[in-house]
Design a protein around this motif. Structure first.
Motif, PDB file in Angstrom:
ATOM      1  N   SER A 124       1.005  -1.264  -0.075  1.00 18.76           N
ATOM      2  CA  SER A 124       0.119   0.214  -0.161  1.00 18.76           C
ATOM      3  C   SER A 124       0.741   1.064  -0.005  1.00 18.76           C
ATOM      4  N   ARG A 125       0.156   2.203  -0.621  1.00 16.89           N
ATOM      5  CA  ARG A 125       0.913   3.573  -0.589  1.00 16.89           C
ATOM      6  C   ARG A 125       1.304   3.834   0.739  1.00 16.89           C
ATOM      7  N   PHE A 126       0.647   3.996   1.637  1.00 17.06           N
ATOM      8  CA  PHE A 126       0.992   4.437   2.869  1.00 17.06           C
ATOM      9  C   PHE A 126       1.911   3.716   3.864  1.00 17.06           C
ATOM     10  N   PHE A 127       1.570   2.322   4.080  1.00 17.27           N
ATOM     11  CA  PHE A 127       2.132   1.468   5.034  1.00 17.27           C
ATOM     12  C   PHE A 127       3.126   0.802   4.245  1.00 17.27           C
ATOM     13  N   GLY A 128       3.551   0.707   3.064  1.00 18.83           N
ATOM     14  CA  GLY A 128       4.518   0.011   2.293  1.00 18.83           C
ATOM     15  C   GLY A 128       4.216  -1.488   2.235  1.00 18.83           C
ATOM     16  N   THR A 129       4.864  -2.330   2.398  1.00 20.51           N
ATOM     17  CA  THR A 129       4.783  -3.823   2.034  1.00 20.51           C
ATOM     18  C   THR A 129       4.553  -4.459   3.287  1.00 20.51           C
ATOM     19  N   ASN A 130       3.921  -5.609   3.244  1.00 25.24           N
ATOM     20  CA  ASN A 130       3.825  -6.319   4.471  1.00 25.24           C
ATOM     21  C   ASN A 130       3.753  -7.812   4.078  1.00 25.24           C
ATOM     22  N   TYR A 131       4.370  -8.673   4.749  1.00 25.36           N
ATOM     23  CA  TYR A 131       4.447 -10.037   4.492  1.00 25.36           C
ATOM     24  C   TYR A 131       3.926 -11.050   5.550  1.00 25.36           C
ATOM     25  N   ALA A 132       3.518 -12.161   5.422  1.00 26.74           N
ATOM     26  CA  ALA A 132       3.191 -13.281   6.233  1.00 26.74           C
ATOM     27  C   ALA A 132       4.585 -13.740   6.809  1.00 26.74           C
ATOM     28  N   ASP A 133       4.655 -14.293   8.229  1.00 30.87           N
ATOM     29  CA  ASP A 133       5.842 -14.522   8.706  1.00 30.87           C
ATOM     30  C   ASP A 133       6.591 -15.822   7.978  1.00 30.87           C
ATOM     31  N   SER A 134       5.805 -16.604   7.503  1.00 32.30           N
ATOM     32  CA  SER A 134       6.279 -17.688   6.859  1.00 32.30           C
ATOM     33  C   SER A 134       7.071 -17.404   5.508  1.00 32.30           C
ATOM     34  N   VAL A 135       6.819 -16.226   4.958  1.00 34.18           N
ATOM     35  CA  VAL A 135       7.385 -15.917   3.596  1.00 34.18           C
ATOM     36  C   VAL A 135       8.556 -14.698   3.830  1.00 34.18           C
ATOM     37  N   LYS A 136       8.454 -14.275   4.960  1.00 38.61           N
ATOM     38  CA  LYS A 136       9.548 -13.012   5.220  1.00 38.61           C
ATOM     39  C   LYS A 136      10.906 -13.434   5.007  1.00 38.61           C
ATOM     40  N   GLY A 137      11.656 -12.902   4.148  1.00 40.67           N
ATOM     41  CA  GLY A 137      13.207 -13.108   3.656  1.00 40.67           C
ATOM     42  C   GLY A 137      12.996 -13.947   2.340  1.00 40.67           C
ATOM     43  N   ARG A 138      12.052 -14.446   2.056  1.00 38.20           N
ATOM     44  CA  ARG A 138      12.054 -15.444   0.820  1.00 38.20           C
ATOM     45  C   ARG A 138      11.214 -14.689  -0.325  1.00 38.20           C
ATOM     46  N   PHE A 139      10.035 -14.175  -0.074  1.00 33.51           N
ATOM     47  CA  PHE A 139       9.248 -13.711  -1.071  1.00 33.51           C
ATOM     48  C   PHE A 139       9.527 -11.911  -1.130  1.00 33.51           C
ATOM     49  N   THR A 140       9.348 -11.637  -2.198  1.00 34.74           N
ATOM     50  CA  THR A 140       9.366 -10.185  -2.493  1.00 34.74           C
ATOM     51  C   THR A 140       8.063  -9.629  -3.421  1.00 34.74           C
ATOM     52  N   ILE A 141       7.250  -8.616  -3.021  1.00 34.04           N
ATOM     53  CA  ILE A 141       6.292  -8.219  -3.817  1.00 34.04           C
ATOM     54  C   ILE A 141       6.689  -6.678  -4.103  1.00 34.04           C
TER      55      ILE A 141
END
Length: 117
Positions: A52-69
């Protein structure tokens, strides 16, 4: 009015990578949030990542460090780069868009990701 079309799914071995694409029929900048969800057989649909424009990116804990939007606004396309894939990542992945006024949610048709040796 808005249509979302996913592509890039397929079969990949554990430890491999895939890049999913979500092409929108309109400007993705007109959406409050763009994201990716997934649903495995017998399980509820869950959030994988959003942007989102205001909050930036958010990831599920299970994919942090592996997935990138990421996104390409000029092409009205959102991407999900998936690295170090495991069998637990196997699911149908859906592109999602939420309108600025929070009144409408848009969903793509889904693309299958299977991680198996």
């Amino acid at each position: 009015q808005v249509q979302l079309v996913e592509s890039g799914g397929g079969l990949v071995q554990p430890g491999g990578s895939l890049r999913l694409s979500c092409a929108a029929s309109g400007s993705i900048e007109s959406m409050r949030v763009m994201g990716w969800y997934r649903q495995a057989p017998g399980k509820q649909r869950e959030l994988v990542a959003d942007s989102s424009r205001f909050f930036g990116t958010n990831y599920a804990d299970s994919v942090k460090g592996r997935f990138t939007i990421s996104r390409d606004n000029a092409k009205n396309t959102v991407y999900l780069q998936m690295d170090s894939l495991t069998p637990e990542d196997t699911a149908v992945y859906y592109c999602y868009a939420g309108s600025w006024d929070r009144s409408t949610n848009y969903w793509g048709q889904g693309t299958q990701v299977t991680v198996s040796s």
